[in-house]
Enzyme design. Structure first.
Site, PDB file in Angstrom:
ATOM      1  CG  ASP A 198      -1.790   1.230   1.282  1.00 15.61           C
ATOM      2  OD1 ASP A 198      -2.669   1.349   0.420  1.00 15.61           O
ATOM      3  OD2 ASP A 198      -1.578   2.066   2.179  1.00 15.61           O
ATOM      4  CD  GLU A 255      -2.482   2.433  -3.291  1.00 18.55           C
ATOM      5  OE1 GLU A 255      -3.363   3.290  -3.498  1.00 18.55           O
ATOM      6  OE2 GLU A 255      -1.854   2.363  -2.228  1.00 18.55           O
TER       7      GLU A 255
END
Length: 553
Positions: A198, A255
């Site tokens: 992330d 991401e």
């Protein structure tokens, strides 16, 4: 193709919203375990779970206070081990969401750092050097400054590009990179097969002395200063090399929300120990037909643009061809659901099928957001006070200050806000959609999609998704080369080729019936079609939203 993840078909699950096994209104790990037959029946072979670690839930689990334990809201480590065992028994794989840019301010590292300025963990975070002042005017993605005063006093500020309760880690420090690798190794030992990294594009920051040259806002946001900087690749290499040295087939899905195709190529070069694949928010083929300069871009109304979709994937497929696989997806937990976001008519049962064929049979790895396969739409909240996420609250304050009515703001939020996409999975038409016997943690008006009926209906969207994913398992579609074909503006067509054998995927996004000549002299046969007539002399006729997949004999 010798790595398991090169043939992955990923099903993304938001754990709090998938299945509640203990009827407390919150989805949990045991609920996921109970539902694996459904996930496998769809045809996916890899689960990606949003964060399951201990968290104060300021940012729905992305603010981690303990990376080595399961959040009690979701279950126990024993529950998790049973899930892993059940997944592997089905020859499936598990990917965990791993927040690496920041931690919770409740994490022991940060707590020790603020209690003791000589702590080794002080350098695990980013602190201002100039005493008593913020070093710059950088704005946080969650509003306000990226700098927050040291909670225990003193003259320094710590950096947080997201919520102020989520201090950024100092990836310049090699010990941070090693500690994050140790976390990954811990979960690998528990049976985890991969990680979604992330916000990894933010782990490097620019010179703190440079202000953002925007005088219109007190704390302007400009990710040029804290996204996709060159050092990201260096830090990432150290981290991934440590983990891949421990287990070489661990899958890293990065991401990279704002990355273009060329940045994605640099992030996924295997010889440089990059990610195996990156996912971006820029591949949805969206356009903004009625841009309102007063509204932040994230909330601008949008619609599908076939022209932009073609431009996007022709570039991504070409740039990544010899490097990595593109991520094929229509959305995730950070954006509203595709059917509402792109204003697809609720009575149109064919366009969602066309979208599936168009996206998932391209070269790359499909990522299906839970509920998409049964036609789930956004939750529809009734009042502004039903929204609690920071992005929505900021928008409400901003638009009210500009004179927009509450009704206008509510309509926009129900179309675009991320929380509308995090509703309970709709298992049935029961009171709480079969998700729980208790009022769900995130609940509002919803459409009538229901998995129990969809799996029994051969004409359902679920059945069509299943057929598409079955085709995707063929080497021609999982390994073959990709070529976007020249067509009329509203036709999306591409060719897949492997060892001299070809297949053609054609989708009609026009509002009228069209004809298309398949570009081959060989005899062809149909693998899958919807609203497309039989082939006559290699010419196919397709109605509006028709799609067809054709293979050379």
């Amino acid at each position: 193709m010798n790595k398991w993840y090169q043939k992955a078909m990923i099903y993304q699950i938001y754990p709090k919203s998938f299945k509640d096994s203990n009827n407390d209104g919150i989805g949990d790990i045991n609920g996921i375990t109970e539902s694996l037959d459904y996930v496998q029946q769809l045809g996916t072979n890899t689960l990606w779970l949003n964060p399951i670690f201990v968290s104060p839930q300021i940012d729905n689990g992305y603010d981690v206070s303990n990376y080595f334990a399961i959040d009690p809201l979701l279950g126990t480590m024993d529950d998790f081990q049973k899930l892993v065992e059940a997944i592997h028994k089905r020859k499936m794989h598990l990917v965990l969401d791993l927040p690496i840019n920041d931690t919770s301010d409740q994490h022991p590292w940060f707590q020790d750092a603020i209690k003791n300025k000589d702590s080794i963990f002080r350098d695990y975070y980013i602190w201002s050097e100039n005493q008593g002042n913020r070093p710059n005017n950088w704005g946080s993605f969650f509003g306000g400054s990226v700098w927050e005063p040291d909670p225990n006093g003193g003259s320094q500020y710590y950096c947080h590009i997201f919520d102020k309760k989520m201090p950024d880690l100092n990836w310049k420090n090699p010990e941070v990179r090693k500690s994050m690798a140790d976390i990954a190794k811990f979960w690998i030992d528990k049976g985890v097969d991969g990680f979604r990294l992330d916000a990894f594009i933010h782990i490097a920051k620019a010179n703190f002395g440079q202000n953002i040259l925007n005088q219109k806002e007190k704390f302007p946001v400009d990710s040029s200063f804290y996204a996709n900087l060159p050092e990201v690749k260096l830090y990432l290499k150290d981290f991934i090399k440590l983990v891949k040295g421990y287990k070489d087939d661990v899958f890293f899905l990065g991401e990279a929300s704002s990355a273009d195709a060329y940045q994605a190529a640099e992030y996924t070069r295997p010889e440089r120990f990059g990610c195996d694949m990156v996912v971006t928010s820029d591949n949805y083929g969206e356009m903004y037909p009625m841009t309102d300069s007063k509204i932040p871009m994230f909330f601008q109304p949008r619609q599908l643009s076939i022209k932009r979709l073609k431009e996007t994937f022709s570039v991504w497929e070409a740039v990544l061809e010899k490097i990595s696989l593109p991520a094929l997806t229509w959305g995730n937990h950070d954006i509203s659901r595709v059917l509402d976001r792109l204003h697809i008519d609720s009575q149109d049962n064919d366009l969602p099928k066309a979208l599936a064929v168009c996206m998932y049979l391209q070269r790359g790895i499909p990522i299906i957001y839970y509920g998409e396969e049964i036609g789930m739409r956004n939750l529809k909240y009734k009042k502004l006070r039903d929204f609690h996420d920071q992005r929505a609250l900021d928008l409400i304050d901003f638009m009210q200050s500009k004179g927009y009515s509450d009704e206008e703001i509510l309509t926009l939020l129900n179309q675009q806000d991320e929380m509308t996409a995090r509703g309970p999975f709709q298992w049935s038409a029961d009171k709480f959609v079969g998700f729980s016997n208790h009022h769900p943690w995130n609940w509002a008006t919803h459409n009538d999609a229901a998995a129990d009926e969809a799996v029994k209906n051969d004409g359902s969207l679920f059945a069509f998704y299943r057929a598409v994913l079955k085709i995707k398992t063929q080497p021609l579609f999982s390994e073959g080369q990709y070529l976007l074909l020249k067509t009329d503006a509203k036709i999306y067509a591409f060719e897949r080729e492997l060892n001299g054998k070809k297949a053609f995927v054609i989708v009609n996004f026009d509002h009228k019936t069209v004809k298309y000549r398949v570009p081959t002299v060989k005899v062809v046969h149909t693998l899958l079609s919807n609203k497309a007539s039989s082939l006559v002399d290699n010419v196919v006729t397709m109605e509006q939203s028709g799609s067809i997949v054709i293979e050379e004999k």
